[in-house]
Scaffold this motif. Structure first.
Motif, PDB file in Angstrom:
ATOM      1  N   VAL A   2     -35.801 -11.371 105.760  1.00 20.13           N
ATOM      2  CA  VAL A   2     -36.877 -11.582 106.750  1.00 20.13           C
ATOM      3  C   VAL A   2     -36.980 -10.744 106.803  1.00 20.13           C
ATOM      4  CG1 VAL A   2     -37.562 -11.097 109.372  1.00 20.13           C
ATOM      5  CG2 VAL A   2     -34.680 -12.774 108.723  1.00 20.13           C
TER       6      VAL A   2
ATOM      7  N   TYR B 237     -41.839 -14.003 115.560  1.00 24.74           N
ATOM      8  CA  TYR B 237     -41.771 -15.186 115.074  1.00 24.74           C
ATOM      9  C   TYR B 237     -41.727 -13.589 113.982  1.00 24.74           C
ATOM     10  CZ  TYR B 237     -45.467 -16.762 118.076  1.00 24.74           C
ATOM     11  OH  TYR B 237     -45.403 -17.468 119.703  1.00 24.74           O
ATOM     12  N   LEU B 238     -40.675 -14.109 112.626  1.00 26.41           N
ATOM     13  CA  LEU B 238     -40.176 -13.709 111.732  1.00 26.41           C
ATOM     14  C   LEU B 238     -40.081 -14.659 110.419  1.00 26.41           C
ATOM     15  CD1 LEU B 238     -36.360 -14.678 112.560  1.00 26.41           C
ATOM     16  CD2 LEU B 238     -37.661 -12.573 113.483  1.00 26.41           C
TER      17      LEU B 238
ATOM     18  N   TYR C 280     -35.310  -4.706 117.781  1.00 23.73           N
ATOM     19  CA  TYR C 280     -34.547  -6.215 116.572  1.00 23.73           C
ATOM     20  C   TYR C 280     -35.345  -5.692 115.024  1.00 23.73           C
ATOM     21  CZ  TYR C 280     -35.561  -8.767 121.644  1.00 23.73           C
ATOM     22  OH  TYR C 280     -35.534  -8.860 122.794  1.00 23.73           O
TER      23      TYR C 280
ATOM     24  N   LEU D   2     -30.830 -19.201 110.925  1.00 19.89           N
ATOM     25  CA  LEU D   2     -32.083 -19.115 110.300  1.00 19.89           C
ATOM     26  C   LEU D   2     -32.174 -19.989 108.438  1.00 19.89           C
ATOM     27  CD1 LEU D   2     -32.643 -14.941 110.254  1.00 19.89           C
ATOM     28  CD2 LEU D   2     -33.453 -16.835 111.557  1.00 19.89           C
TER      29      LEU D   2
ATOM     30  N   LEU E  27     -41.456  -8.665 111.954  1.00 16.76           N
ATOM     31  CA  LEU E  27     -41.289  -9.252 112.793  1.00 16.76           C
ATOM     32  C   LEU E  27     -42.496  -8.934 113.308  1.00 16.76           C
ATOM     33  CD1 LEU E  27     -40.914  -7.204 114.649  1.00 16.76           C
ATOM     34  CD2 LEU E  27     -37.993  -7.773 113.123  1.00 16.76           C
TER      35      LEU E  27
ATOM     36  N   ALA F  77     -35.947  -6.622 111.161  1.00 17.57           N
ATOM     37  CA  ALA F  77     -35.903  -7.247 110.026  1.00 17.57           C
ATOM     38  C   ALA F  77     -34.817  -7.010 109.022  1.00 17.57           C
ATOM     39  CB  ALA F  77     -36.921  -7.951 109.971  1.00 17.57           C
TER      40      ALA F  77
ATOM     41  N   PHE G 154     -31.210 -11.057 110.641  1.00 16.87           N
ATOM     42  CA  PHE G 154     -32.102 -10.181 111.726  1.00 16.87           C
ATOM     43  C   PHE G 154     -31.535 -10.074 113.083  1.00 16.87           C
ATOM     44  CE2 PHE G 154     -33.932 -11.963 115.498  1.00 16.87           C
ATOM     45  CZ  PHE G 154     -34.781 -10.194 116.203  1.00 16.87           C
TER      46      PHE G 154
ATOM     47  N   PRO H 184     -33.174 -18.800 117.331  1.00 17.19           N
ATOM     48  CA  PRO H 184     -34.858 -18.658 116.395  1.00 17.19           C
ATOM     49  C   PRO H 184     -34.093 -20.657 116.719  1.00 17.19           C
ATOM     50  CG  PRO H 184     -32.138 -18.705 115.047  1.00 17.19           C
ATOM     51  CD  PRO H 184     -31.907 -18.135 116.632  1.00 17.19           C
TER      52      PRO H 184
ATOM     53  N   THR I  37     -40.259 -14.531 106.924  1.00 18.38           N
ATOM     54  CA  THR I  37     -39.451 -14.465 105.625  1.00 18.38           C
ATOM     55  C   THR I  37     -39.498 -15.198 104.169  1.00 18.38           C
ATOM     56  OG1 THR I  37     -38.459 -17.109 105.950  1.00 18.38           O
ATOM     57  CG2 THR I  37     -37.632 -15.653 108.026  1.00 18.38           C
TER      58      THR I  37
END
Length: 255
Positions: free
Chosen positions: A69, A80-81, A38, A64, A72, A40, A45, A97, A83
Motif C-alpha cells: 500500500v 482510497y488505497l 490509518y 487486499l 491513501l 499505509a 494497511f 476493503p 496499491t
C-alpha cells in the motif's frame, strides 16, 4: 512507530514485539481521522484505535489485492488505497476493503501517488495521469505521461518524474527544473520543495531560482526519508532524527 504530543513534548513508542501488526519498516503514509490512525505500509494497511490501543491489519489474507500500500486518501466515509495493483476502496463504516475503485481503468496497474483536493482525486499511475470526481464517480484521463509524485496548491499541480518537475495548469505541462532521483515533492504557494536520498531542493517558481540543502546546512542526517511542510515550516525525517526549518523566514517573503 512514534507518537509525539507536541504541546507537552511527550513521546509514545509502539514496538513491533508488542504490536505484531507493525510488520514493515516502510511506513508510506499516516493519516489521522478522529481517534484512528490509518497507515499505509509495504506489508499491508493498518488501522490503530488510539483510545483502545488496538491494531488491525488488512492484507491479502483479508481483502487486499496486494500487501504493498503506497498511499491513501480519505473522502467522507471512504479511504482510497493506492496499491501496486490498483486503486482500492476501503469502507470506514464497514471497516473492510470493498474492491477496486474502477475495474476497467485503475485495476492491475501500479498507483504511484494520489492527492485529494475537495472532492477531486488526482492519480498518477503506470496507466497515466487521471482525475476522479468522487461525488459523481466520473473519470478524466489527463495524460499518458508517467509521473511518480504529485502535489496540489489551490488549483495548481506539481508533478515529478524520476528526475524532472512540471507544473500542470489549464491542461498544459510546463517544465520547471531537474533534480535527480526525486523521492517526494510539496507545492507551497509559489514554491516547490523536493528531496532525494541525500539533499532537499527549494524551487522559487516566480523567480526561477533554486536552493539546495543537505547535512552541511543543518539537516541532521545524510539520508532524508521524507518531509512535510506548510507555508512557514518544513520538517525533515532523516536517519539521524527529525528537524524543523523555518524556511519562510529566509525565502517566502522575498517576493
Amino acid at each position: 512507530l512514534l507518537r509525539w504530543d507536541e504541546q507537552n513534548n511527550l513521546w509514545t513508542e509502539y514496538y513491533q514485539n508488542e504490536y505484531p501488526g507493525i510488520l514493515s519498516k516502510d511506513i508510506n503514509r499516516i493519516i489521522r481521522k478522529d481517534n484512528f490512525l490509518y497507515i499505509a505500509t509495504g506489508y499491508g494497511f493498518m488501522i490503530f484505535d488510539i483510545i483502545n490501543n488496538n491494531w488491525k491489519l488488512y492484507d491479502t489474507r483479508n481483502g487486499l489485492p496486494t500487501n504493498n500500500v503506497i498511499d491513501l486518501s480519505i473522502y467522507n466515509n471512504m479511504i482510497y488505497l493506492a496499491t501496486s495493483k490498483g486503486l482500492v476502496e476501503f469502507s470506514i463504516k464497514l471497516n473492510k476493503p470493498i474492491g477496486y475503485y474502477s475495474k476497467q481503468i485503475l485495476k492491475n496497474c501500479e498507483i504511484f501517488d494520489i492527492e485529494k483536493s475537495d472532492n477531486l482525486l488526482y492519480v498518477v499511475s503506470s496507466h497515466g495521469f487521471y482525475l476522479i470526481d468522487l461525488k459523481t464517480n466520473l473519470f478524466q484521463f489527463l495524460s499518458e505521461k508517467i509521473f511518480f509524485k504529485l502535489s496540489i496548491h489551490n488549483e495548481h499541480i506539481a508533478l515529478a518524474t524520476k528526475n524532472k518537475v512540471y507544473k500542470y495548469n489549464n491542461n498544459k505541462f510546463n517544465f520547471l527544473f531537474k533534480n535527480p532521483n526525486i523521492k517526494n515533492l510539496n507545492y507551497i504557494s509559489e514554491y516547490i520543495w523536493t528531496h532525494n536520498k541525500n539533499s532537499a531542493t527549494l524551487y522559487d517558481i516566480k523567480n526561477d531560482r533554486r536552493y539546495d540543502y543537505n547535512y552541511m546546512d543543518g539537516i541532521p542526517g545524510d539520508i532524508i526519508y521524507n518531509f512535510n511542510c506548510n507555508e512557514d515550516w518544513i520538517c525533515f525525517n532523516t536517519n539521524n532524527g527529525v528537524t524543523f526549518y523555518n524556511w519562510s523566514k529566509f525565502h517566502y517573503y522575498e517576493n
